[in-house]
Every structure is written in C-alpha cells, then in structure tokens.
Write a protein that holds these residues in place. Structure first.
Motif, PDB file in Angstrom:
ATOM      1  N   GLN B  52       0.870  -1.171   0.000  1.00 10.95           N
ATOM      2  CA  GLN B  52       0.000   0.000   0.000  1.00 10.95           C
ATOM      3  C   GLN B  52       0.908   1.223   0.000  1.00 10.95           C
ATOM      4  OE1 GLN B  52      -3.599   0.837   1.208  1.00 10.95           O
ATOM      5  NE2 GLN B  52      -3.923  -0.805  -0.255  1.00 10.95           N
ATOM      6  N   ILE B  59       0.928  10.204   3.271  1.00  8.77           N
ATOM      7  CA  ILE B  59      -0.279  10.680   2.586  1.00  8.77           C
ATOM      8  C   ILE B  59      -0.567  12.162   2.858  1.00  8.77           C
ATOM      9  CG2 ILE B  59      -2.774  10.360   2.326  1.00  8.77           C
ATOM     10  CD1 ILE B  59      -2.376   7.435   2.536  1.00  8.77           C
ATOM     11  N   PRO B  60      -0.508  12.612   4.128  1.00  8.37           N
ATOM     12  CA  PRO B  60      -0.789  14.044   4.339  1.00  8.37           C
ATOM     13  C   PRO B  60       0.110  14.959   3.506  1.00  8.37           C
ATOM     14  CG  PRO B  60      -0.749  12.881   6.430  1.00  8.37           C
ATOM     15  CD  PRO B  60      -0.322  11.894   5.399  1.00  8.37           C
ATOM     16  N   THR B  63      -1.069  14.905   0.020  1.00  7.06           N
ATOM     17  CA  THR B  63      -2.318  15.663  -0.138  1.00  7.06           C
ATOM     18  C   THR B  63      -2.024  17.155  -0.231  1.00  7.06           C
ATOM     19  OG1 THR B  63      -3.301  13.994   1.282  1.00  7.06           O
ATOM     20  CG2 THR B  63      -4.631  15.946   0.809  1.00  7.06           C
ATOM     21  N   THR B  66      -0.736  17.936  -3.540  1.00 11.89           N
ATOM     22  CA  THR B  66      -1.793  17.927  -4.552  1.00 11.89           C
ATOM     23  C   THR B  66      -2.546  19.244  -4.551  1.00 11.89           C
ATOM     24  OG1 THR B  66      -2.016  15.588  -4.107  1.00 11.89           O
ATOM     25  CG2 THR B  66      -3.746  16.593  -5.411  1.00 11.89           C
ATOM     26  N   ILE B  67      -2.898  19.703  -3.336  1.00 14.74           N
ATOM     27  CA  ILE B  67      -3.634  20.963  -3.223  1.00 14.74           C
ATOM     28  C   ILE B  67      -2.802  22.113  -3.785  1.00 14.74           C
ATOM     29  CG2 ILE B  67      -4.683  22.576  -1.581  1.00 14.74           C
ATOM     30  CD1 ILE B  67      -6.268  20.152  -1.333  1.00 14.74           C
ATOM     31  N   ILE B  70      -2.871  21.975  -7.594  1.00 18.49           N
ATOM     32  CA  ILE B  70      -4.173  22.395  -8.110  1.00 18.49           C
ATOM     33  C   ILE B  70      -4.302  23.916  -7.988  1.00 18.49           C
ATOM     34  CG2 ILE B  70      -6.659  22.320  -7.659  1.00 18.49           C
ATOM     35  CD1 ILE B  70      -6.358  19.374  -7.021  1.00 18.49           C
ATOM     36  N   ILE B 187      -2.662  14.637 -10.776  1.00 16.84           N
ATOM     37  CA  ILE B 187      -3.970  14.225 -10.277  1.00 16.84           C
ATOM     38  C   ILE B 187      -4.112  12.697 -10.364  1.00 16.84           C
ATOM     39  CG2 ILE B 187      -6.432  14.239 -10.908  1.00 16.84           C
ATOM     40  CD1 ILE B 187      -6.175  17.243 -11.286  1.00 16.84           C
ATOM     41  N   PHE B 190      -1.021  10.953  -7.942  1.00 16.76           N
ATOM     42  CA  PHE B 190      -1.212  10.988  -6.494  1.00 16.76           C
ATOM     43  C   PHE B 190      -1.998   9.776  -5.985  1.00 16.76           C
ATOM     44  CE2 PHE B 190      -4.045  12.523  -3.003  1.00 16.76           C
ATOM     45  CZ  PHE B 190      -3.107  12.400  -1.997  1.00 16.76           C
ATOM     46  N   PRO B 191      -3.219   9.533  -6.480  1.00 14.75           N
ATOM     47  CA  PRO B 191      -3.915   8.343  -5.981  1.00 14.75           C
ATOM     48  C   PRO B 191      -3.207   7.045  -6.343  1.00 14.75           C
ATOM     49  CG  PRO B 191      -5.158   9.332  -7.772  1.00 14.75           C
ATOM     50  CD  PRO B 191      -4.071  10.283  -7.404  1.00 14.75           C
ATOM     51  N   VAL B 192      -2.651   6.982  -7.563  1.00 12.96           N
ATOM     52  CA  VAL B 192      -2.041   5.721  -8.002  1.00 12.96           C
ATOM     53  C   VAL B 192      -0.867   5.344  -7.108  1.00 12.96           C
ATOM     54  CG1 VAL B 192      -0.622   4.754  -9.837  1.00 12.96           C
ATOM     55  CG2 VAL B 192      -2.814   5.760 -10.374  1.00 12.96           C
ATOM     56  N   LEU B 195      -2.290   6.352  -2.681  1.00 12.36           N
ATOM     57  CA  LEU B 195      -3.521   5.892  -2.038  1.00 12.36           C
ATOM     58  C   LEU B 195      -3.846   4.432  -2.326  1.00 12.36           C
ATOM     59  CD1 LEU B 195      -5.754   9.014  -2.687  1.00 12.36           C
ATOM     60  CD2 LEU B 195      -4.288   8.529  -0.742  1.00 12.36           C
ATOM     61  N   LEU B 196      -3.303   3.862  -3.418  1.00 11.92           N
ATOM     62  CA  LEU B 196      -3.759   2.520  -3.773  1.00 11.92           C
ATOM     63  C   LEU B 196      -2.838   1.450  -3.213  1.00 11.92           C
ATOM     64  CD1 LEU B 196      -4.822   3.060  -7.466  1.00 11.92           C
ATOM     65  CD2 LEU B 196      -6.204   3.072  -5.428  1.00 11.92           C
TER      66      LEU B 196
END
Lengths: 595, 196, 118
Positions: B52, B59-60, B63, B66-67, B70, B187, B190-192, B195-196
């Motif tokens: 994982q 993660i924080p 995140t 990412t913000i 964006i 975008i 980040f999840p790939v 988060l996954l």
C-alpha cells in the motif's frame, strides 16, 4: 577573415534575393532556421551515417564470409580490444550488429526521409514560406546531431558500443556493458528530435498550406509525411518511457525489466526482481512497428511523385492512396506484437495480432497496386529518379510478400530470428526505402542546387546497386529457410544443418562489397554535380507541384510571389491543355509560366 | 514572405500555430505517461506482493502537494483570464503565484525524497519504489520545465505584452495548457502511488 | 477562450467552482483511502475520482469543453484510442492465462502455485 565573411554575405544575398537582414555564416549555414538549410543539413548528416552504418555491415560481412580470418588492412586499425591480430571478436561483431541497425534506422533512413526530404520538400510543396516553428526545427536537427554524436562516441567507452541488438532486449541489455547506457541517452536525444520535428510537420501541413491548397490537392508525398509525423508523435513516447525505465534499471539498479532469480556467469544478480522482460519488448515494438511505416511511407510518397512525373499521367487512384496511407498509419499501432510470437505471449493474443497483420497488408498492397497501375498506358521517361522508383516497386513487393509468412504464427515458428527475417525487412528498407530516397535525391537535386546530377554516373550507380543489392539479400531467404540464425557471428559454420548453405555467405559478402563500390559513383556524382552539373531552369522535370514554381535554389521565404493553388497535384496530359503538365499554381486558362 | 498564422487563427482550422503545436506536444506527453502508467499496471498485476502506498509514502504530505499543484493551476488560469481582461498588474500577481507554488511543491517533494533516501528507500529497494521514484522524478522534471517557462512569462518575457499583445496572450495560453497538463498528470499520480 | 470581458468574467466564475470541486474531490479521495474497503473497490473509487478531477481540469482549465477545432479534437481522439491500446499491454502480457483456471502473474507466483498443486 573579414573578407571571407563579406564574401559569404554577398553569396548569401544573391541566394536570398529579397532577404532583409544579412545573416552571418553561422546563422546562415550552421545554426540556420531556414527549412531548406536544415533539410540539407539533415540529409547530409544522415547520408554520412548511412555510409558509416553500411561500413559496419561490410566489416561484419567479412567475418561471415571468412570467419576467423584477419580482416585485411582495416583489421589493423580496429584495436586490440575489438580485433586482436585483425581477427574480429564475437563481442565486437555484436557491437557492429547492434549499431548497424540503430544507425541505419534512427540515424540514417528516418532523418534522411523525414528530416531531410520532409524538411526540404514539404513546405515547398504546400506553398509555405518556411516551417511553422523555425527555431524548433533547428533544435530538432541539433538534438538529432547530438544523439548521433553520443551513439558514435559509445564505440570508445570501455566495453565498446551497445551490443544487445538494435532491439536492446532486456535483461541482456540491462547487464550489458556501458555502451548500452550511451545508447539509451542517444536514443532520448533522437526521440526528442523526432518529437519536435513531428509537431512542426503537422502544424506546418495543417496551418501553412497556400490559398487553394485543400487537403485533396496535397501532393501524395505531403500526405505520406503527415501520417508519418503522427506515427512519430504518438509511437515514440512509449519508447522514451521504456528508455527511461531501462536507464533506471542500469543506473539506479531497479528491476523494471529484470525478473526474479536471474543468474549470470558471476552468480545470482543482486536485484529486487519482479520485473518483466516482456514489458520492454512490448514498449519497444509499440514504437518500432510504427517505425517500420515511418521508414516506408515517405519512400512511398517520393515514389508517387516520381512516378506521376515520369509517366506524364496522374497518379492512379489518388483518393484511394490517401485513404490507404491513413489506414496504414492507424493500423500500424495495433500490429506490433507480431514481432513477439515466440515470447510465450499466448496464442489468443498471437491470433489477434496475426489477424491485424494480415489486415495491414491490404492497404500496402492497394498502394503498391495503384503505383503499378499508374504505369499502365503512360509514356514512361526512364530518367535516373524513375529508374530508382521503378526498382522500388518490385523490391518493396518482394519485401512485403515475404513478410506474410512472418506475420502468420505457424510459419513464424520456423522463420523467426533467421536470415529470412533479415532478407525480408532489408528488401523493404534497402532496395525499397533507400532506393526511393536515392531517387528522391536525383529528383530534387536540381531544386536544391539549380543543377542536374550526372546522368551516366547515375545510371551506373543504379544498375550496379540493383544487381549487387539483390545478390546480398536474395540468398538470405535461402539460408534463412535452411535455419540460419541471424545473430551468429561466424555465419553458422558450427551447425551441421547449415553446411549446405554456408557457401552463400561468401556470395552475399561479395555482393555487399560490390554494393559499396557502386556507391562511390553516387558520392562522386553528388559532390561533383553541385559545382559542375548541368545547369537547368526552375522546373527541369516539367512537374506540376508547387516546389517547381519556386526558383532553384529557392530563396529565403521560398517563393517570389505568394503561390495560389488552382488544381490537383497531378494534372499531367490534361486533354485540351497547351502542355502535358498543368502546374498547381497555374490559373485556369493561363499559359504555363515557363516550359 | 512571413510565416502566416503565428498570431491570428487560420480561418479553416480555427487555430493559430502555437495552439495546435502545444496540443500536439501534449498528445505525445499523454503517450509518454501512458507508457509509464501501463508499465505500472503490468508490473503491479504481475507482482507477488505490492505495498500500500501508505507503507512507504506520507499521505498528508502528498495531499498538501496535490492541493498546492491544483492551486497553481487555478492561479494559472486566473492569470490568463486577467490578461484577457487587460489587467496586466493582476496577471503579474497570479503568474508569480503560479511560479512560486510549484517551487513550494518541489521543496516538499525534495523533503520527501530526502526522507526516502535516509530510510534507504531507494529505487533499487523494490519495484514499487522504483516506479514511485521514476514517475515522480519525470513529473518533477516537467514541473521544473513549467517553472522556467512560466517564470519567463512572468519576468522578462512579459515585456511582450506591451508590444505584441495578442501574441503574448497566445503564448501564455500555451504555457497554461502545458501547466494544466502537468497538474493533470499529478492528479492521477497521487492516488495511483499514494492511495492505492 | 476568446471573446468579451463579459464572457471572461463568466469563465472566472466557473474556474472558482471548478477549483472548489477539485479541492473537495482531493479531500474525498484521501478520506476514502482510509476506509477499509476491498482493494479492487478502493482502486475503482480512487480512479473514478481521479478521472472526474482530470476531466474537470481538461474541460474547464484547458477549455476543451468549448474547443471547436477539428484538428485538436481528432488528434486528441486518436491519442485516446492509442492510449487505450497502450493500456492493454498488461492484458497482452498476461494473455497466456486467459481462460486458464490459475493466476500466473509472474515466475515467482508460478512456482508457488505449482508447489501448491503438487
């Protein structure tokens, strides 16, 4: 020094006609942004690379013909690490093999066909003053040049140049000597170059067409270049990704292409493992199959121009040709795994790729048939470019038809990685594409210089080359069917089943050297004709397309008056017209500008 | 003869050269990152075990990054809109933010890298970390490219606004398209990766 | 994007909404990752959200929603098609095992399974 600069400045002013500001020698001829200069830079650099790549092959052919015997004269200069006592080492043979393929494809044929001809001819044919992004164009050339330098330099690093084949299959390439790292870096430069080039070509074709130049009035060559550019644009990036991954494997010890449990001569490899060697092959062929069409489409375009011009009649089935080229380009993205039938990829997917491969042969045959039909009923002028174009048709035909058994999974089991494959793709690329490119050089030489190339030397070059090249490649089908593997450095003399065909090895080598000999006529002709060729007017072939409306050589900005297009590209022998060719820029009813 | 349609749109295609050029470039970029994402999927489904993201990555921090990215995309689009409204001062402010935010992004990324190196989580550690390093580094190079281009249009390049206004707007539009694409890649990254 | 100041102001209002949505989606996807859902569902959720965010950026920031140029639409359409082909690579590599009742992702797993079978 001052005098020289002034002299160049005057020479340039004469060239340039109404060019406003004077350019220094460096700006005009080295870091030029003029598409014609860049095109010539590309062409000459690529021709030099072609010669170099061909020389590598002539060396290899020595070892295939006379394995274990010292190479006369040249052998002494190859160095102890490569050829002690003039006898070529297998490791050196592998370097030559890998670099021959790389140089011919990425540094020779593509830069000549796309960078050279595309740059020089395409803007002229659509009536544009230059490429859309001249500075990018320059960057594209210099990136190509740097990539070439890196590739050549790799011969001098410890362990020599890349030696894992031009396909660089992992895991072999990952554990290979440092030359492979140089190969990858060189490739990244080359990919950047063709990316910049393809963006430029597409924008130029879509945006800079002269008034009246609708899509269905584009010469076939322009269509071929446009589709080629899309292939380069979309197929090269995955190889760039693959190159980055392989670079990481080599430099940062990652395991993208390295499976677990690999053992070499030095014991088990200390890697994290879990990678997939197949991934490299997929990403490589995702580019490299479209690349095959990058090699062939511009050649088809050139042949189309020459055939129409020398038969004095329109190209047969222009719309069908255009549709076929587009379909060919599209399909070329979904056939790549036919290079991988024997990787254990699985029969389901093999069958899929076998089917798409058979489908892609249809537009190729349509194009070839249309070219042949164009000859029918024409009063053919056997000029030197036409000889090359005429030779292209059957040669490409042989190359294409011998490809069919390779595209079918069952015969491919026998033929895979044999000389049959070598024969097949060389027929497509050498007497196919390279002959078309020679034809193109003879055809457009008067546009670039204002002079014709010598006819007699051209004919000797043609007839010598066509005979010699068939002596090289035709026997490969025989040896290949007999099971001779393509990468054997001694030509297969250790194998019992090859004893009957070994004699062909010498025959093919003599053919290769004869081919080399006949190129001397071309090289001499090329340089001699720049100064001493027969002077001709702007349209010596009495052609219809726009580039012949510009002065020879065209000035900076190309056309003296902005061209306007009134008709299709191949209006030869129009009934009722005053001459047998109606130029695209010629207004209806008007007399031809100059005959 | 001048090269036509460098600024104004060609009537039949409805485009100027710059805009078509940048879109073609982005199309090739899609294929570049497509190749990497495809490799990721292939390696992941072929792996015996796949960690994982949270086992290795923070993660924080991801995140926040990412913000930030964006936000820089938003300031970019606002910079372009300000130009369209003729408000050069506002453009300068937004563009400055568009340049500084990714610098912050890179600083945070640098901290993450440093943390990885100090825990010996190098690319050679595992395929997951290998793909993490490769993809984020390649994305990082794109970020640096964007900072240079945007920095140029904020600083010395912005003089063009007073001379060739429309041309400058086109260039900022192209730079913006590129910048949004870089954001778009993140975008997905980040999840790939995280988060996954 | 072209046109009057009026239109640009409208666009700006859209940008603000899109920016808000992107922020919200980012938070949502992070929170969702902390939920204890099965991995396939987790992947689906994350990708759907990423896809939504990506479309928002492409449609509004990159103005694709109002792009009328055929050249751009066709190029991107073509790219998307080939992109999907590219994303089929894993399938092509694993295709040996389609319809076979075992998962053979790689060499290591193969030996493990073989051992289980014996």
């Amino acid at each position: 020094m001052d005098n020289v600069t002034t002299a160049e400045g005057i020479a340039h002013a004469e060239h340039a006609g109404h060019d406003e500001h004077e350019l220094s020698f460096l700006q005009a001829y080295v870091f030029s942004q003029d598409h014609k200069v860049i095109g010539i830079q590309y062409a000459i650099t690529a021709l030099l690379f072609l010669l170099f790549g061909f020389t590598l092959m002539m060396l290899m052919r020595w070892n295939l013909a006379f394995p274990g015997r010292p190479i006369p004269v040249i052998g002494n200069f190859l160095g102890m690490a490569n050829a002690p006592g003039g006898i070529m080492l297998p490791e050196f043979y592998n370097q030559l093999g890998a670099m021959h393929g790389t140089i011919m494809v990425f540094l020779g044929v593509v830069p000549l066909a796309v960078g050279g001809f595309g740059n020089y001819v395409l803007p002229l044919q659509i009536g544009a003053p230059d490429m859309a992004f001249p500075r990018l164009n320059m960057a594209s050339y210099w990136s190509f040049f740097l990539g070439g330098i890196v590739m050549i330099a790799s011969f001098f690093v410890p362990g020599g140049a890349a030696n894992s084949g031009w396909t660089s299959y992992a895991p072999l390439s990952v554990i290979a000597t440092d030359g492979q790292t140089w190969w990858l870096i060189g490739m990244i430069f080359l990919i950047t170059s063709s990316l910049l080039g393809s963006v430029n070509f597409i924008v130029t074709t879509l945006q800079l067409r002269a008034p009246g130049m609708s899509f269905m009035r584009l010469p076939f060559f322009v269509w071929a270049q446009l589709v080629t550019s899309f292939l380069l644009l979309l197929a090269f990036p995955p190889l760039e990704a693959a190159g980055v991954l392989q670079l990481m494997d080599r430099v940062a010890d990652t395991s993208f292409f390295m499976p677990s449990g690999l053992v070499t001569g030095d014991g088990p490899l200390e890697i994290s493992g879990g990678g997939s060697p197949l991934l490299w092959q997929h990403l490589f062929w995702f580019l490299a199959h479209p690349e095959v069409y990058v090699l062939i489409l511009p050649a088809l375009g050139i042949v189309g121009e020459i055939v129409a011009n020398n038969t004095r009649k329109p190209l047969w089935g222009y719309r069908v040709l255009v549709a076929s080229v587009i379909f060919l380009g599209f399909m070329s993205f979904i056939v790549w795994a036919h290079h991988m039938f024997l990787t254990g990829m699985g029969t389901t997917i093999s069958t899929f790729f076998q089917t798409t491969t058979m489908i892609i042969s249809i537009p190729s045959v349509v194009i070839l048939s249309a070219m042949f039909l164009s000859l029918y009923g024409g009063s053919i002028r056997y000029t030197v470019p036409m000889l090359f174009a005429l030779a292209f048709l059957p040669m490409f035909g042989i190359g294409g038809l011998t490809g069919l058994p390779l595209g079918l999974t069952a015969p491919d089991i026998h033929l895979h990685d044999t000389y049959y494959v070598i024969g097949h793709f060389h027929y497509v690329v050498a007497p196919g594409t390279i002959f078309a490119l020679f034809g193109g050089i003879y055809y457009w030489f008067p546009k670039a210089t204002g002079r014709l190339m010598n006819d007699m030397l051209g004919r000797i070059h043609f007839w010598g080359s066509i005979i010699a090249i068939n002596c090289v490649f035709m026997p490969m089908f025989v040896t290949g069917l007999a099971g001779m593997n393509r990468r054997l450095y001694d030509g297969g003399m250790q194998y019992a089943h090859l004893q009957g065909v070994l004699e062909w090895n010498q025959f093919m080598s003599y053919g290769a050297w004869a081919l080399g000999f006949f190129q001397i006529f071309f090289i001499f002709n090329f340089f001699w004709s720049i100064r001493h060729g027969k002077k001709v007017d702007d349209n010596p072939w009495q052609s219809t397309t726009l580039e012949w409306q510009a002065p020879s050589p065209p000035p900076h900005g190309n056309f003296t008056t902005p061209p306007e297009v009134h008709r299709g590209p191949y209006e030869y022998s129009v009934p009722g017209a005053s001459s047998d060719f109606s130029m695209q820029g010629q207004a209806p009813g008007a007399e031809p500008a100059k005959v | 003869m001048e090269i036509p349609y460098t600024v104004e749109a060609r009537p039949d295609t409805g485009l100027n050269n710059v805009k078509l050029g940048i879109w073609l470039f982005l199309a090739s970029e899609v294929m570049l990152f497509g190749g990497l994402f495809s490799s990721y999927v292939l390696l992941r489904v072929g792996a015996v075990e796949w960690p994982q993201g949270a086992e290795f990555l923070n993660i924080p921090i991801g995140t926040v990054n990412t913000i930030i990215l964006i936000a820089s995309s938003v300031t970019m689009v606002m910079a372009y809109a300000s130009l369209k409204l003729g408000d050069f001062a506002k453009y300068k402010t937004y563009m400055l933010a568009t340049v500084l935010l990714p610098v912050l992004f890179l600083c945070i990324k640098g901290y993450e890298y440093w943390e990885k190196v100090s825990h010996d989580h190098l690319p050679s550690h595992s395929t997951f970390l290998a793909i993490y390093w490769t993809m984020t580094a390649l994305h990082g190079i794109h970020i640096i490219g964007g900072i240079v281009v945007n920095g140029y249009f904020w600083g010395p390049g912005s003089k063009m606004w007073h001379i060739k206004r429309e041309m400058f707007e086109n260039r900022v539009e192209a730079a913006g398209l590129y910048w949004h694409f870089v954001d778009l890649v993140w975008i997905f990254l980040f999840p790939v990766l995280y988060l996954l | 994007m072209s046109g009057s100041a009026e239109e640009v102001r409208k666009h700006i209002a859209t940008y603000k909404k899109v920016a808000g949505a992107l922020g919200v989606f980012t938070i949502v996807t992070v929170l969702a990752s902390y939920l204890n859902v099965p991995i396939p569902l987790g992947i689906t959720i994350a990708l759907v959200i990423a896809l939504t965010k990506g479309s928002l950026v492409a449609s509004f920031f990159m103005h694709l929603s109002e792009e009328r140029s055929k050249a751009i639409i066709w190029t991107l359409g073509l790219t998307v098609v080939f992109w999907f082909v590219l994303m089929l690579l894993p399938l092509f590599t694993m295709s040996d095992h389609i319809g076979v009742h075992k998962t053979l992702p790689n060499a290591n797993a193969a030996t493990e399974h073989a051992e289980e079978a014996h």
